[in-house]
Design a protein around this motif. Structure first.
Motif, PDB file in Angstrom:
ATOM      1  N   ALA A 293       0.841  -1.211   0.000  1.00 51.15           N
ATOM      2  CA  ALA A 293       0.000   0.000   0.000  1.00 51.15           C
ATOM      3  C   ALA A 293       0.870   1.252   0.000  1.00 51.15           C
ATOM      4  CB  ALA A 293      -0.927  -0.013   1.208  1.00 51.15           C
ATOM      5  N   LYS A 294       1.963   1.228   0.768  1.00 47.20           N
ATOM      6  CA  LYS A 294       2.881   2.376   0.785  1.00 47.20           C
ATOM      7  C   LYS A 294       3.542   2.573  -0.566  1.00 47.20           C
ATOM      8  CE  LYS A 294       3.876   2.031   5.745  1.00 47.20           C
ATOM      9  NZ  LYS A 294       4.896   1.650   6.768  1.00 47.20           N
ATOM     10  N   ASN A 295       3.877   1.472  -1.227  1.00 49.02           N
ATOM     11  CA  ASN A 295       4.502   1.577  -2.551  1.00 49.02           C
ATOM     12  C   ASN A 295       3.580   2.251  -3.556  1.00 49.02           C
ATOM     13  OD1 ASN A 295       6.821   0.278  -1.685  1.00 49.02           O
ATOM     14  ND2 ASN A 295       6.123  -1.747  -2.315  1.00 49.02           N
ATOM     15  N   ILE A 296       2.274   1.936  -3.474  1.00 45.06           N
ATOM     16  CA  ILE A 296       1.321   2.456  -4.464  1.00 45.06           C
ATOM     17  C   ILE A 296       0.835   3.862  -4.104  1.00 45.06           C
ATOM     18  CG2 ILE A 296      -0.967   2.104  -5.483  1.00 45.06           C
ATOM     19  CD1 ILE A 296      -0.482  -0.912  -5.224  1.00 45.06           C
ATOM     20  N   PHE A 297       0.491   4.083  -2.826  1.00 46.52           N
ATOM     21  CA  PHE A 297      -0.151   5.337  -2.424  1.00 46.52           C
ATOM     22  C   PHE A 297       0.785   6.282  -1.668  1.00 46.52           C
ATOM     23  CE2 PHE A 297      -3.517   1.996  -2.261  1.00 46.52           C
ATOM     24  CZ  PHE A 297      -4.217   2.398  -3.385  1.00 46.52           C
ATOM     25  N   GLY A 298       1.962   5.790  -1.259  1.00 50.66           N
ATOM     26  CA  GLY A 298       2.819   6.572  -0.374  1.00 50.66           C
ATOM     27  C   GLY A 298       2.442   6.320   1.078  1.00 50.66           C
ATOM     28  N   ASN A 299       3.301   6.720   2.006  1.00 50.90           N
ATOM     29  CA  ASN A 299       3.023   6.511   3.435  1.00 50.90           C
ATOM     30  C   ASN A 299       2.057   7.588   3.931  1.00 50.90           C
ATOM     31  OD1 ASN A 299       2.979   5.926   6.137  1.00 50.90           O
ATOM     32  ND2 ASN A 299       5.197   5.873   6.392  1.00 50.90           N
ATOM     33  N   LYS A 340      -0.089   7.490  -5.871  1.00 51.24           N
ATOM     34  CA  LYS A 340       0.715   8.667  -5.523  1.00 51.24           C
ATOM     35  C   LYS A 340       1.152   9.458  -6.750  1.00 51.24           C
ATOM     36  CE  LYS A 340       4.913   5.846  -5.041  1.00 51.24           C
ATOM     37  NZ  LYS A 340       5.944   5.363  -4.081  1.00 51.24           N
ATOM     38  N   ASP A 341       1.168   8.817  -7.927  1.00 52.10           N
ATOM     39  CA  ASP A 341       1.519   9.532  -9.163  1.00 52.10           C
ATOM     40  C   ASP A 341       0.301  10.135  -9.846  1.00 52.10           C
ATOM     41  OD1 ASP A 341       0.269   7.281 -10.077  1.00 52.10           O
ATOM     42  OD2 ASP A 341       1.952   6.532 -11.273  1.00 52.10           O
ATOM     43  N   LEU A 368      -7.236  -4.654  -1.150  1.00 53.06           N
ATOM     44  CA  LEU A 368      -7.470  -4.247  -2.535  1.00 53.06           C
ATOM     45  C   LEU A 368      -6.804  -5.232  -3.483  1.00 53.06           C
ATOM     46  CD1 LEU A 368      -6.809  -0.409  -2.220  1.00 53.06           C
ATOM     47  CD2 LEU A 368      -8.978  -1.613  -1.970  1.00 53.06           C
ATOM     48  N   GLU A 369      -7.597  -5.826  -4.353  1.00 56.31           N
ATOM     49  CA  GLU A 369      -7.069  -6.769  -5.346  1.00 56.31           C
ATOM     50  C   GLU A 369      -7.060  -6.074  -6.698  1.00 56.31           C
ATOM     51  OE1 GLU A 369      -7.948 -11.277  -7.027  1.00 56.31           O
ATOM     52  OE2 GLU A 369      -9.194 -10.399  -5.461  1.00 56.31           O
ATOM     53  N   SER A 370      -5.861  -5.924  -7.279  1.00 58.68           N
ATOM     54  CA  SER A 370      -5.711  -5.163  -8.513  1.00 58.68           C
ATOM     55  C   SER A 370      -6.251  -5.941  -9.705  1.00 58.68           C
ATOM     56  CB  SER A 370      -4.242  -4.814  -8.755  1.00 58.68           C
ATOM     57  OG  SER A 370      -4.109  -4.172  -9.996  1.00 58.68           O
TER      58      SER A 370
END
Length: 566
Positions: A293-299, A340-341, A368-370
């Motif tokens: 989750a941190k990788n995708i949305f940031g901390n 985050k992007d 969350l399942e992508s």
């Protein structure tokens, strides 16, 4: 359920068991009473059974059936069935298992503990843990099936089971004259408590007095609080027994132990999940995010979760919370989240609530399942399969091409040799005198034939390599003598005509080697020809020296323009 007879057991479509191999034929009669199969009668014979014999036995069985179906026996049979049904449906979990090990029936009490899939796994253990209860198995066996009865284990058996499940949080004590003489386990520091009194460990005075007053061969079970190092208190279950010594078994309270273990397993699963998982409180504040989750949305821990929602879906947040609070389930529902992007990603969401000690919802975990990733993975797998298929086809084409070139080159070599041979005979005036002009034409033919033969040999060599038909002719070789080969010496003459030096340097202690002389000469000729062609000033040097105990090195260097790095 009809009777039948088999006259050839060796080719029968039915399996009658190992003993049936001793016989040649058999009769099978089902005994059916009130539409229920009570038994089967199998008669085996070493002789072939005739149809007449079959009808006689069938008549006899029909007569027996009529006797059984009289009113008195029918009543007893019904009573027996009724008794069995009452026994099976008692408020004790029971299962019927056939001779193949398949579960064919569960009673109501068993179904409350789990389904057939649960019991398939659970029955492999001696102790079965279900719905916070521990059971032991008892079996009643018949010829073709067995009934498994699950009984709550006794306190003594619970002690053994708890020891197995909580071996890391238990301690065993032996006490005499109010002093601990022996201690073993991991719950307490056993070395420090030896020689201490029981009051130094157990906080409740009432439990201590009960332990001190216990009589010979008596036992009891109590809950108590013990003092761990650093004044930490721990709730335990105390099993006490008096037999010369007073024996105490202290086990950390099961509920707390299993709660801790379950929580730890859950946290490890969440943290290492390949899917993004985050948790929010009832105000929508993010209180936890796993690595993905941190990788995708940031901390974003401590921030409002609506930061990763699309503007048109912000109302969805509190709608989800209300649904969970009212007892609804949310599983695999499509939703968007903003990475985050700034990209909008499609997921399917599942929400799992967790509870505090008072049974109130504490957090909401979002899994969350992508969908895009899984779709991309499938497309990628298809593309990889397509490419692999193309590679296999290209390899087949390449093999066919190499085989064709090898064969056609080999076929061309034979007539070319004949052309050169007859031309040489003509040039040598074997068939009569020639004038100068005729000799010049024949010389051109010979020269072009040699050139064509050289090209053909190169093509044939490449084709051999690609077709894996090349064979090395290995022999002991003096490399210094090999470099005096005419093909190499001819380049020395060419270099000198261009005003270049041409040096061959042989190092000391260069031994003889095992190699294919033709291949070594070809490699050196290719390097030297290239050096002569692209060197205008200076010269070419061939060095041969011993590189190691097992290898020698042949090195061709020149003062030409060199080779581009790429």
């Amino acid at each position: 359920l009809e009777p039948f007879f088999e006259t050839n057991l060796s080719n029968s479509r039915f399996d009658f068991g190992e003993d049936a191999r001793l016989y040649s034929s058999c009769i099978v009669f089902p005994l059916v009473i009130n539409n229920k199969l009570l038994a089967t009668l199998s008669i085996f014979s070493k002789e072939e059974i005739s149809e007449d014999e079959f009808l006689k036995v069938k008549f006899l069985l029909s007569y027996i059936k009529k006797l059984i179906e009289n009113q008195e026996l029918k009543k007893k049979t019904e009573e027996l069935i009724s008794y069995f049904q009452a026994f099976f449906e008692e408020d004790i979990p029971k299962l019927i298992i056939n001779e193949k090990g398949e579960i064919i029936k569960l009673n109501k009490a068993a179904r409350e503990l789990g389904d057939e899939e649960f019991f398939k796994k659970a029955l492999s253990s001696e102790r079965i843990l279900a719905k916070e209860r521990v059971f032991k198995k008892q079996e009643l066996k018949s010829q073709n099936s067995r009934i498994v009865i699950l009984k709550d284990i006794t306190e003594e058996e619970k002690l053994k089971t708890n020891l197995e499940l909580a071996s890391k949080v238990a301690c065993f004590l032996a006490i005499k004259n109010n002093e601990i003489e022996y201690a073993n386990g991991t719950l307490l520091d056993v070395e420090k408590i030896k020689g201490a009194s029981i009051e130094a460990i157990i906080k409740e005075k009432g439990v201590v007095e009960k332990i001190n007053k216990i009589k010979e061969n008596e036992d009891f079970v109590e809950f108590a609080t013990i003092l761990l190092p650093n004044n930490v208190e721990k709730r335990v279950k105390v099993f006490a027994k008096k037999d010369n010594y007073t024996f105490l078994l202290l086990i950390q309270a099961e509920a707390e132990y299993f709660l801790q273990k379950t929580r730890k397993d859950f946290e490890e699963f969440v943290e290492n999940s390949p899917e993004p998982i985050y948790a929010i409180d009832q105000n929508g504040i993010i209180v936890y995010m796993n690595n993905e989750a941190k990788n995708i949305f940031g901390n974003l821990v401590g921030n409002d979760v609506r930061n990763i929602y699309r503007k048109d879906e912000e109302k969805e947040l509190f709608s989800d919370i209300q649904k969970i609070l009212s007892g609804e389930e949310i599983k695999r529902v499509e939703t968007f989240r903003v990475a985050k992007d700034g990209k909008e990603l499609l997921f399917s969401k599942s929400i799992i609530p967790t509870f505090d000690e008072n049974g109130k919802i504490e957090k909401f975990y979002y899994v969350l399942e992508s969908k895009y990733i899984k779709l991309y993975q499938k497309e990628l797998e298809k593309e990889i399969e397509k490419k692999e298929r193309q590679i296999r086809e290209l390899r087949k084409i390449s093999e066919l091409k190499s085989s064709f070139i090898y064969n056609i080159s080999h076929d061309l070599k034979t007539p070319l040799t004949s052309i050169k041979g007859f031309t040489q005979l003509l040039y040598n005036e074997e068939f009569g005198k020639l004038n100068d002009e005729q000799k010049q034409y024949l010389q051109t033919i010979l020269s072009e034939t040699d050139h064509f033969m050289e090209l053909l040999m190169r093509v044939l060599e490449v084709a051999r390599i690609e077709a894996k038909k090349i064979k090395l002719q290995l022999a002991e070789t003096d490399i210094s003598q090999l470099l005096q080969n005419p093909a190499i010496k001819s380049f020395e003459e060419m270099a000198k005509k261009k005003g270049l030096y041409f040096n061959i340097i042989i190092g000391e202690n260069v031994p003889k080697i095992i190699c294919d002389q033709t291949r070594i000469v070809e490699a050196v000729v290719n390097l030297v020809s290239n050096a002569v062609k692209f060197t205008q000033k200076g010269g070419i040097t061939i060095k041969v020296f011993r590189k190691s105990r097992k290898f020698i090195q042949v090195e061709v260097s020149d003062t030409g323009i060199g080779i581009k790095e790429e």
